[in-house]
Write a protein that holds these residues in place. Structure first.
Motif, PDB file in Angstrom:
ATOM      1  N   GLY A  45       0.822  -1.210   0.000  1.00 29.34           N
ATOM      2  CA  GLY A  45       0.000   0.000   0.000  1.00 29.34           C
ATOM      3  C   GLY A  45       0.850   1.251   0.000  1.00 29.34           C
ATOM      4  N   GLY A  46       0.217   2.390  -0.251  1.00 24.33           N
ATOM      5  CA  GLY A  46       0.929   3.652  -0.316  1.00 24.33           C
ATOM      6  C   GLY A  46       1.322   3.987  -1.746  1.00 24.33           C
ATOM      7  N   ALA A  47       1.944   5.136  -1.922  1.00 25.66           N
ATOM      8  CA  ALA A  47       2.336   5.601  -3.246  1.00 25.66           C
ATOM      9  C   ALA A  47       3.436   4.720  -3.834  1.00 25.66           C
ATOM     10  CB  ALA A  47       2.821   7.047  -3.163  1.00 25.66           C
ATOM     11  N   VAL A  48       3.383   4.543  -5.145  1.00 22.87           N
ATOM     12  CA  VAL A  48       4.410   3.788  -5.868  1.00 22.87           C
ATOM     13  C   VAL A  48       5.112   4.760  -6.816  1.00 22.87           C
ATOM     14  CG1 VAL A  48       4.848   1.940  -7.521  1.00 22.87           C
ATOM     15  CG2 VAL A  48       3.149   1.622  -5.704  1.00 22.87           C
ATOM     16  N   VAL A  49       6.422   4.890  -6.655  1.00 22.88           N
ATOM     17  CA  VAL A  49       7.201   5.864  -7.412  1.00 22.88           C
ATOM     18  C   VAL A  49       8.254   5.147  -8.238  1.00 22.88           C
ATOM     19  CG1 VAL A  49       8.785   7.833  -7.260  1.00 22.88           C
ATOM     20  CG2 VAL A  49       6.864   7.634  -5.648  1.00 22.88           C
ATOM     21  N   ARG A  50       8.302   5.471  -9.515  1.00 17.05           N
ATOM     22  CA  ARG A  50       9.356   4.962 -10.397  1.00 17.05           C
ATOM     23  C   ARG A  50      10.077   6.155 -10.988  1.00 17.05           C
ATOM     24  NH1 ARG A  50       5.002   1.492 -10.957  1.00 17.05           N
ATOM     25  NH2 ARG A  50       5.483  -0.669 -10.405  1.00 17.05           N
ATOM     26  N   LEU A  51      11.337   6.240 -10.692  1.00 16.88           N
ATOM     27  CA  LEU A  51      12.129   7.424 -10.997  1.00 16.88           C
ATOM     28  C   LEU A  51      13.371   7.008 -11.771  1.00 16.88           C
ATOM     29  CD1 LEU A  51      12.928  10.141  -8.332  1.00 16.88           C
ATOM     30  CD2 LEU A  51      14.783   9.085  -9.590  1.00 16.88           C
ATOM     31  N   LYS A  52      13.713   7.738 -12.811  1.00 13.68           N
ATOM     32  CA  LYS A  52      14.896   7.437 -13.607  1.00 13.68           C
ATOM     33  C   LYS A  52      15.832   8.640 -13.597  1.00 13.68           C
ATOM     34  CE  LYS A  52      16.440   5.744 -18.121  1.00 13.68           C
ATOM     35  NZ  LYS A  52      16.010   5.282 -19.475  1.00 13.68           N
ATOM     36  N   VAL A  53      17.068   8.425 -13.152  1.00 15.57           N
ATOM     37  CA  VAL A  53      18.071   9.484 -13.126  1.00 15.57           C
ATOM     38  C   VAL A  53      18.661   9.636 -14.522  1.00 15.57           C
ATOM     39  CG1 VAL A  53      20.257  10.248 -12.116  1.00 15.57           C
ATOM     40  CG2 VAL A  53      18.582   9.033 -10.698  1.00 15.57           C
ATOM     41  N   LEU A  54      18.601  10.846 -15.052  1.00 14.18           N
ATOM     42  CA  LEU A  54      19.094  11.115 -16.401  1.00 14.18           C
ATOM     43  C   LEU A  54      20.445  11.819 -16.404  1.00 14.18           C
ATOM     44  CD1 LEU A  54      15.753  12.344 -18.020  1.00 14.18           C
ATOM     45  CD2 LEU A  54      16.690  10.022 -17.984  1.00 14.18           C
ATOM     46  N   HIS A  55      20.828  12.386 -15.268  1.00  8.73           N
ATOM     47  CA  HIS A  55      22.118  13.083 -15.176  1.00  8.73           C
ATOM     48  C   HIS A  55      22.615  12.993 -13.741  1.00  8.73           C
ATOM     49  CE1 HIS A  55      25.225  16.141 -15.532  1.00  8.73           C
ATOM     50  NE2 HIS A  55      24.995  16.197 -16.847  1.00  8.73           N
ATOM     51  N   GLY A  56      23.938  12.813 -13.595  1.00  9.58           N
ATOM     52  CA  GLY A  56      24.518  12.666 -12.259  1.00  9.58           C
ATOM     53  C   GLY A  56      24.321  13.874 -11.365  1.00  9.58           C
ATOM     54  N   LYS A  57      24.088  15.051 -11.945  1.00 10.05           N
ATOM     55  CA  LYS A  57      23.880  16.238 -11.116  1.00 10.05           C
ATOM     56  C   LYS A  57      22.636  16.107 -10.241  1.00 10.05           C
ATOM     57  CE  LYS A  57      26.263  19.739 -13.897  1.00 10.05           C
ATOM     58  NZ  LYS A  57      26.100  21.005 -14.674  1.00 10.05           N
ATOM     59  N   PHE A  58      21.739  15.224 -10.615  1.00  7.07           N
ATOM     60  CA  PHE A  58      20.562  14.989  -9.775  1.00  7.07           C
ATOM     61  C   PHE A  58      20.970  14.674  -8.344  1.00  7.07           C
ATOM     62  CE2 PHE A  58      18.049  11.584  -7.783  1.00  7.07           C
ATOM     63  CZ  PHE A  58      16.842  12.241  -7.597  1.00  7.07           C
ATOM     64  N   TRP A  59      21.965  13.807  -8.189  1.00  3.62           N
ATOM     65  CA  TRP A  59      22.371  13.370  -6.856  1.00  3.62           C
ATOM     66  C   TRP A  59      22.959  14.514  -6.038  1.00  3.62           C
ATOM     67  CZ3 TRP A  59      20.336   8.959  -5.588  1.00  3.62           C
ATOM     68  CH2 TRP A  59      20.111   7.981  -6.565  1.00  3.62           C
ATOM     69  N   THR A  60      23.798  15.327  -6.662  1.00  4.42           N
ATOM     70  CA  THR A  60      24.414  16.421  -5.908  1.00  4.42           C
ATOM     71  C   THR A  60      23.396  17.510  -5.589  1.00  4.42           C
ATOM     72  OG1 THR A  60      25.193  17.368  -8.008  1.00  4.42           O
ATOM     73  CG2 THR A  60      26.742  16.011  -6.772  1.00  4.42           C
ATOM     74  N   ARG A  61      22.440  17.736  -6.482  1.00  4.16           N
ATOM     75  CA  ARG A  61      21.411  18.731  -6.188  1.00  4.16           C
ATOM     76  C   ARG A  61      20.584  18.330  -4.966  1.00  4.16           C
ATOM     77  NH1 ARG A  61      20.828  22.532 -10.202  1.00  4.16           N
ATOM     78  NH2 ARG A  61      21.481  21.867 -12.286  1.00  4.16           N
ATOM     79  N   VAL A  62      20.151  17.078  -4.944  1.00  3.69           N
ATOM     80  CA  VAL A  62      19.328  16.616  -3.825  1.00  3.69           C
ATOM     81  C   VAL A  62      20.142  16.598  -2.538  1.00  3.69           C
ATOM     82  CG1 VAL A  62      17.993  14.678  -2.917  1.00  3.69           C
ATOM     83  CG2 VAL A  62      17.810  15.288  -5.342  1.00  3.69           C
ATOM     84  N   PHE A  63      21.411  16.199  -2.643  1.00  2.00           N
ATOM     85  CA  PHE A  63      22.261  16.126  -1.457  1.00  2.00           C
ATOM     86  C   PHE A  63      22.503  17.506  -0.857  1.00  2.00           C
ATOM     87  CE2 PHE A  63      26.527  15.959   0.548  1.00  2.00           C
ATOM     88  CZ  PHE A  63      26.250  15.029   1.542  1.00  2.00           C
ATOM     89  N   THR A  64      22.719  18.510  -1.714  1.00  2.00           N
ATOM     90  CA  THR A  64      23.041  19.843  -1.200  1.00  2.00           C
ATOM     91  C   THR A  64      21.823  20.709  -0.939  1.00  2.00           C
ATOM     92  OG1 THR A  64      23.345  20.684  -3.464  1.00  2.00           O
ATOM     93  CG2 THR A  64      25.307  19.891  -2.306  1.00  2.00           C
TER      94      THR A  64
END
Length: 462
Positions: free
Chosen positions: A70-89
């Motif tokens: 149950g609950g929301a189901v999320v499928r996410l695809k990272v297209l660029h490595g900057k995604f990780w640093t943006r979320v981290f910072t």
């Protein structure tokens, strides 16, 4: 427990042998990107208690939560490595930026908003100490500096002095940029989710219903003088004059809104009955003192700031007659347990309404009482939050169906670029999903408060 599935590093040749396809492998992530990713993944292992998330990166796929529980189901695809640093910072602000820029693809934007709200106490720890320090600093800055006159004008330029054609694309005909009120014969607050439902003319009817609801609460009648803070495009002021016989003074800081509102006032032949002032509410003239029978403000208080709530109601008290006067204000709000005067930058405050601050209903009630020295008393409280998600879904559909890149590029040449226009559209898509989930989950609310003079009797009962 999360698990990861790693694509094979080998490809199979036509002869059936296994060979490494080195030419197609992307360059490895930098140390900083890998550190950001591993830090986020480590936190996510215990962050998803409700729902399920799958993150597909270029070399790994990560799974969190339980898809069948149950609950929301999320499928996410990272297209660029900057995604990780943006979320981290930058946490959720960084996520919104990555989505707008196109560094991440999401199967269903609403689902990730729901997942975040269902797990907010743990997911919020994904961001780094650095991002939390920046958030604390921005919250202090917004609280202590508040909405100065110059900052208020700059914020209006960012929020509302955009192309009127943009807002015409998704708003209803009278252009109310606020929560509509949906009736049962329109299917209620979930009527648009019924197969075959139509947005038109339901949105127009729901917004006109909201205008009349506010004006009836304000108890206006022919000959009354009405003061409004926040003109928008003039819809409420025009209706107050045309349908209720009022004389209206309305204030805005938006040059674009003033121009279109006055054009519409002239088209209705109401030039002598409705006056639009390009003016900060703190600059109302001395001749306004005790001249008005009623005051209304629809979703403008979000731009006042916690530092100025008392000043706001002092000026309302200054302008209204000592007896027989009514105040009606509506505002998006935080529930009392979530409200703070120190509100850090997030997607809304960075990209949609700079330096905005959501009050709570109690904070506004206390400010009105204190500012008027007890001359205002609370008459009614309404929560319109259940009506907002449908309003936002309707705006989203209308924007996608009706906005033209050519029209927008005529005023903003940068939007001729396909990628830039795509980012522009994703900003609005993100807004509608972000706010809609907040209202639907009770993270934010939307209150209408009505005040009357302390000794006024609004209903004869003997």
């Amino acid at each position: 427990m999360p698990h990861r599935s790693t694509p094979s590093q080998a490809t199979v040749s036509s002869a059936g042998s296994s060979t490494l396809d080195l030419s197609s492998r992307p360059a490895p992530y930098s140390f900083l990107t890998m550190f950001a990713r591993s830090s986020i993944i480590a936190v996510m292992r215990s962050a998803i208690a409700v729902g399920y998330m799958r993150i597909e990166d270029r070399d790994d796929t990560f799974h969190f939560g339980n898809e069948k529980a149950g609950g929301a189901v999320v499928r996410l695809k990272v297209l660029h490595g900057k995604f990780w640093t943006r979320v981290f910072t930058s946490g959720d602000l960084g996520f919104s930026e990555a989505y707008m820029i196109g560094e991440v693809d999401i199967e269903n934007l609403k689902s990730i908003m729901d997942l975040w709200l269902d797990n907010q106490s743990t997911v919020s720890s994904v961001s780094s100490l650095y991002s939390r320090l920046l958030a604390a600093f921005s919250g202090l800055r917004n609280a202590f500096f508040g909405q100065t006159r110059s900052r208020a004008r700059l914020n209006v330029i960012a929020s509302y002095d955009q192309s009127n054609e943009l807002f015409k694309a998704f708003l209803s005909e009278e252009m109310m940029y606020s929560c509509a009120l949906w009736a049962d014969d329109e299917g209620g607050v979930r009527g648009d989710l019924v197969p075959g439902a139509s947005d038109a003319p339901a949105l127009e009817a729901a917004q006109m219903r909201k205008i009349h609801h506010v004006l009836r609460a304000a108890r206006v009648k022919p000959g009354d003088r009405l003061l409004e803070f926040g003109t928008g495009w003039g819809a409420l002021a025009i209706e107050a004059a045309a349908a209720y016989g009022c004389e209206v003074d309305t204030l805005t800081l938006s040059v674009e809104q003033k121009a279109l509102a006055e054009e519409r006032i002239r088209a209705r032949g109401l030039q002598g009955r409705v006056r639009v002032h390009l003016m900060d509410y703190r600059d109302i003239p001395p001749e306004f003192q005790r001249r008005f029978d009623a005051f209304v403000s629809v979703e403008m208080l979000e731009h006042v700031g916690s530092k100025y709530y008392k000043k706001y109601f002092e000026l309302v008290d200054f302008a209204l007659k000592p007896t027989g006067a009514t105040v009606v204000v509506t505002s998006s709000t935080f529930p009392e347990g979530r409200y703070t005067g120190y509100q850090a930058d997030d997607f809304m405050r960075r990209y949609m309404w700079p330096n905005s601050c959501l009050p709570s209903a109690t904070v506004l009630i206390d400010a009105a009482y204190a500012a008027s020295n007890g001359r205002f008393t609370l008459e009614a409280v309404e929560n319109h939050a259940p009506h907002y998600p449908r309003t936002l879904r309707t705006w989203d559909r209308r924007l996608k169906a009706r906005l033209s890149q050519e029209t927008m590029a005529g005023q903003y040449p940068a939007l001729r670029d396909r990628a830039t226009y795509g980012a522009f559209l994703r900003k609005w898509e993100y807004l509608f999903a972000y706010a809609g989930a907040g209202f639907a989950k009770g993270y934010i609310t939307c209150h209408m408060l009505t005040f009357v003079r302390a000794d006024d009797v609004t209903v004869a009962c003997d």
